[in-house]
Design a protein around this motif. Structure first.
Motif, PDB file in Angstrom:
ATOM      1  N   SER A 157       0.830  -1.210   0.000  1.00  0.00           N
ATOM      2  CA  SER A 157       0.000   0.000   0.000  1.00  0.00           C
ATOM      3  C   SER A 157       0.861   1.255   0.000  1.00  0.00           C
ATOM      4  O   SER A 157       0.528   2.246  -0.655  1.00  0.00           O
ATOM      5  CB  SER A 157      -0.928   0.018   1.217  1.00  0.00           C
ATOM      6  OG  SER A 157      -1.837  -1.053   1.142  1.00  0.00           O
ATOM      7  N   GLN A 207      -7.444   0.428  -0.780  1.00  0.00           N
ATOM      8  CA  GLN A 207      -7.611  -0.781   0.031  1.00  0.00           C
ATOM      9  C   GLN A 207      -8.839  -0.654   0.927  1.00  0.00           C
ATOM     10  O   GLN A 207      -9.629  -1.585   1.028  1.00  0.00           O
ATOM     11  CB  GLN A 207      -6.353  -1.006   0.876  1.00  0.00           C
ATOM     12  CG  GLN A 207      -6.447  -2.219   1.772  1.00  0.00           C
ATOM     13  CD  GLN A 207      -5.131  -2.500   2.483  1.00  0.00           C
ATOM     14  OE1 GLN A 207      -4.057  -2.232   1.987  1.00  0.00           O
ATOM     15  NE2 GLN A 207      -5.228  -3.060   3.672  1.00  0.00           N
ATOM     16  N   ASP A 209      -5.850  -1.636  -4.886  1.00  0.00           N
ATOM     17  CA  ASP A 209      -5.167  -2.139  -3.700  1.00  0.00           C
ATOM     18  C   ASP A 209      -6.079  -3.159  -3.016  1.00  0.00           C
ATOM     19  O   ASP A 209      -7.069  -2.787  -2.405  1.00  0.00           O
ATOM     20  CB  ASP A 209      -4.835  -0.969  -2.768  1.00  0.00           C
ATOM     21  CG  ASP A 209      -3.778  -1.340  -1.733  1.00  0.00           C
ATOM     22  OD1 ASP A 209      -3.383  -2.529  -1.686  1.00  0.00           O
ATOM     23  OD2 ASP A 209      -3.343  -0.451  -0.986  1.00  0.00           O
ATOM     24  N   GLU A 210      -5.746  -4.418  -3.142  1.00  0.00           N
ATOM     25  CA  GLU A 210      -6.561  -5.511  -2.607  1.00  0.00           C
ATOM     26  C   GLU A 210      -8.033  -5.330  -2.945  1.00  0.00           C
ATOM     27  O   GLU A 210      -8.881  -5.237  -2.062  1.00  0.00           O
ATOM     28  CB  GLU A 210      -6.401  -5.597  -1.077  1.00  0.00           C
ATOM     29  CG  GLU A 210      -4.937  -5.529  -0.673  1.00  0.00           C
ATOM     30  CD  GLU A 210      -4.564  -6.548   0.381  1.00  0.00           C
ATOM     31  OE1 GLU A 210      -5.351  -7.477   0.607  1.00  0.00           O
ATOM     32  OE2 GLU A 210      -3.481  -6.404   0.951  1.00  0.00           O
TER      33      GLU A 210
HETATM   34 MG   LIG Z   1      -2.021  -2.816   2.155  1.00  0.00          MG
END
Ligand SMILES: [Mg+2]
Ligand SMILES: Nc1ncnc2c1ncn2[C@@H]1O[C@H](COP(=O)(O)OP(=O)(O)O)[C@@H](O)[C@H]1O
Lengths: 329, 260
Positions: free
Chosen positions: A44, A84, A160-161
């Motif tokens: 991240s 995220q 992000d994810e």
């Molecule tokens: Mg992360």
């Protein structure tokens, strides 16, 4: 064509902690680039630097040919982002969330409605565009965030994810959208994930561990780097079997739950030999191709998933994946 | 439109949209000032009688209560920033291709708009306080209330730039805004105060905002705020609030631009 992302000796420190440590890599135009790493590895942080939310401590990063530390607003205009953590305004409707985005990114009023309808249809949310986001499920919110990231025609989409905490069907659905984007629009995708099956979608995978980039290659090449096949063997006495294997073949067998695992180049030929030569009784023996899980385990010493799970759960998850994969997978 | 202007507009527009959505909020915000007016104005007013010949306490109090409402609501623009940070939405704003100044100014103007609308609605209560407002007075009050709202809204946004929890912001509001209100001449005339209190009151920028509103509403009947023995004019009040507001908004922009 020059790379769309160029990262050179990028480092970011938080006090004493070096979250990103001398990382260098390029991402080509139209590439799907997967960024893998255990929790806290620096994924991240890297994305946040590339998106201009954090400044690098040293090193440089060019996105769309622009320096992220100096041309912030141009970089921002060039990229789309799915964070995220959630980042929607829950009190507003799906349409209003996107409308705000269109306004700050300078989409002209005449174009706005058409464009918002287009991206909302793309993720299958047009029917719900008037609904307040509070009523949306996790998967719908994620799809809405993807749609929002696309409103201003970015050249790269950072995710992000994007599928963290979503159920398998929703994950599949989201990946269908992403593949469509790549296929139809030639979009460059930069994503991080915990899920191995998702990492397989990438053209190339960068593995980051404790801030350092420890591997960078295509999924196939990474798997091949492990040396061909993996033999899983369960003997009456695993320790004795491991000793024998070491003496006879100079191979290191690693303990893996109640089994041993061996990385070998020609597994199918070694199996009959092993069965004949070992003194220790063999209960079972299976052969499989290396997976990204194996690569990840080798590189970081950690499982790709389940890092937060307790040891016991990790073992159980490991056992389940073993059973599911079996021979010849 | 430049990126900065369209950013200000988009952020302001969101606040305006939310105001339109829950208009009930405006009615809700009317309750506590009404209570203040009744309890202090009527209750205390009886005991005090006329402050100066021809000026009832409740008439003195009313402009102060209007100023208080505007100020409290404007300050709330800060809480919306903190809330958006908690919810995660703030990231969407921070990564947009607009300068940080757009965020600060847009939020401040958004909060100030809500506060101004509230302030204008408050004016309907003026007959309760025995004050007659001419259209001319109302026209002068609008920019004045807006100015007060912007400077205090800017203060809320400045503090929100470094606050990460709603509870923290509320605590700050209590330890900062309450004293600013009580030490500003909202509730009592600031003419014959002990020296130390007089100094604090004159440092407090809210004093000048309230004084300006009061002078415009009450005209010559308003008690005079003296500074170094000279009465402070409305123009001087406006100047003081403007300087304060400018510094605060500039600090807010600086604070938002220097993190990460
Ligand atoms: Mg992360
Ligand atoms: N703002 C911050 N301040 C201090 N430490 C941070 C901050 N952001 C991240 N970190 C630390 O940096 C490391 C990398 O974090 P992160 O990039 O979020 O990892 P990942 O996304 O790979 O899980 C972690 O140890 C994390 O605690």
């Amino acid at each position: 064509m020059p790379p769309i992302i160029q990262v050179e000796h990028l480092t970011r420190r938080f006090g004493d902690l070096t979250a990103v440590d001398d990382v260098s890599f390029d991402v080509a135009q139209g590439e799907v680039y997967g960024f893998l790493g255990p929790n806290g590895a620096g994924k991240s942080t890297t994305i946040n630097i590339l998106c201009t939310l954090l400044r690098p401590s040293s090193g440089s990063a060019l996105v769309c040919g622009l320096d992220v530390a100096h041309s912030q607003n141009q970089v921002r205009q060039c990229i789309g982002l799915v964070f995220q953590d959630p980042s929607l305004d829950e009190r507003m409707s799906a349409y209003e969330n996107l409308e705000f985005h269109a306004m700050v990114y300078g989409i002209r009023r005449a174009e706005r409605r058409h464009r918002l309808e287009e991206v909302l249809r793309m993720v299958g949310l047009w029917e719900r565009h008037k609904d307040v986001v509070k009523r949306f499920s996790g998967g719908m919110r994620r799809r809405l965030e993807i749609a929002r990231g696309l409103v201003h025609h970015p050249r790269i989409l950072f995710l992000d994810e994007p599928t963290l905490g979503l159920d398998p069907q929703t994950r599949v659905r989201i990946w269908e959208h992403l593949h469509w984007l790549r296929r139809e629009q030639g979009m460059t995708l930069f994503f991080t994930t915990h899920y191995m099956d998702e990492a397989e979608h990438a053209d190339r995978i960068g593995v980051i561990d404790r801030g350092r980039l420890v591997a960078l290659d295509s999924p196939d090449a990474l798997k091949q780097s492990l040396g061909g096949d993996i033999i899983i063997l369960r003997a009456a006495d695993n320790a004795a079997a491991a000793r024998e294997i070491d003496q006879l073949y100079h191979l290191t067998a690693t303990r893996d739950g109640d089994s041993l695992s061996l990385e070998v180049s020609r597994g199918s030929e070694l199996i009959p030999t092993l069965i004949r030569s070992l003194e220790t009784t063999i209960h079972s023996i299976t052969l499989r191709r290396p997976t990204l899980d194996d690569v990840f385990l080798r590189l970081t010493g950690k499982e790709l998933r389940d890092e937060e799970a307790s040891g016991m759960e990790t073992m159980r998850a490991w056992a389940r994946t073993r059973i599911r994969r079996g021979v010849g997978h | 439109m430049t990126a900065a202007l369209r950013g200000i507009y988009a952020i302001w527009y969101r606040e305006a949209l939310r105001l339109r959505r829950d208009r009930l909020r405006l009615v809700g915000h009317l309750l506590s000032p009404l209570l203040f007016l009744l309890v202090f104005g009527v209750g205390l007013g009886r005991a005090i009688g006329s402050l100066t010949p021809g000026l009832d306490f409740i008439s003195f109090l009313f402009p102060g209560i209007v100023g208080m409402s505007v100020l409290m609501i404007a300050f709330m623009s800060g809480i919306s920033v903190v809330w958006e940070r908690e919810m995660g939405f703030l990231k969407e704003v921070l990564v947009a291709p607009i300068p940080r100044a757009s965020l600060v100014i847009g939020k401040t103007l958004g909060g100030a708009t809500v506060a101004l609308v509230q302030g204008i609605i408050m004016l309907v209560l003026s007959p309760l306080a025995g004050i007659e407002l001419t259209p001319g007075v109302i026209l002068r009050l609008v920019p004045l209330m807006l100015l007060v709202a912007v400077s205090i809204g800017g203060l809320g946004v400045l503090l929100a730039s470094r606050m990460y929890s709603m509870e923290g912001f509320q605590v700050l509001m209590n330890i900062l805004v309450m004293p600013m209100l009580f030490l500003s001449g909202v509730f009592f005339p600031v003419q014959n105060l002990p020296a130390w209190l007089g100094v604090i009151v004159r440092i407090n920028p809210v004093t000048y905002g309230v004084d300006a509103i009061r002078q415009v509403m009450l005209g010559d009947a308003a008690p005079q705020l003296l500074m170094f023995g000279e009465p402070v004019s409305v123009t001087q009040d406006i100047l003081a609030v403007t300087i304060f507001g400018t510094v605060i908004v500039a600090l807010g922009i600086w604070s938002f631009s220097h993190q990460g």
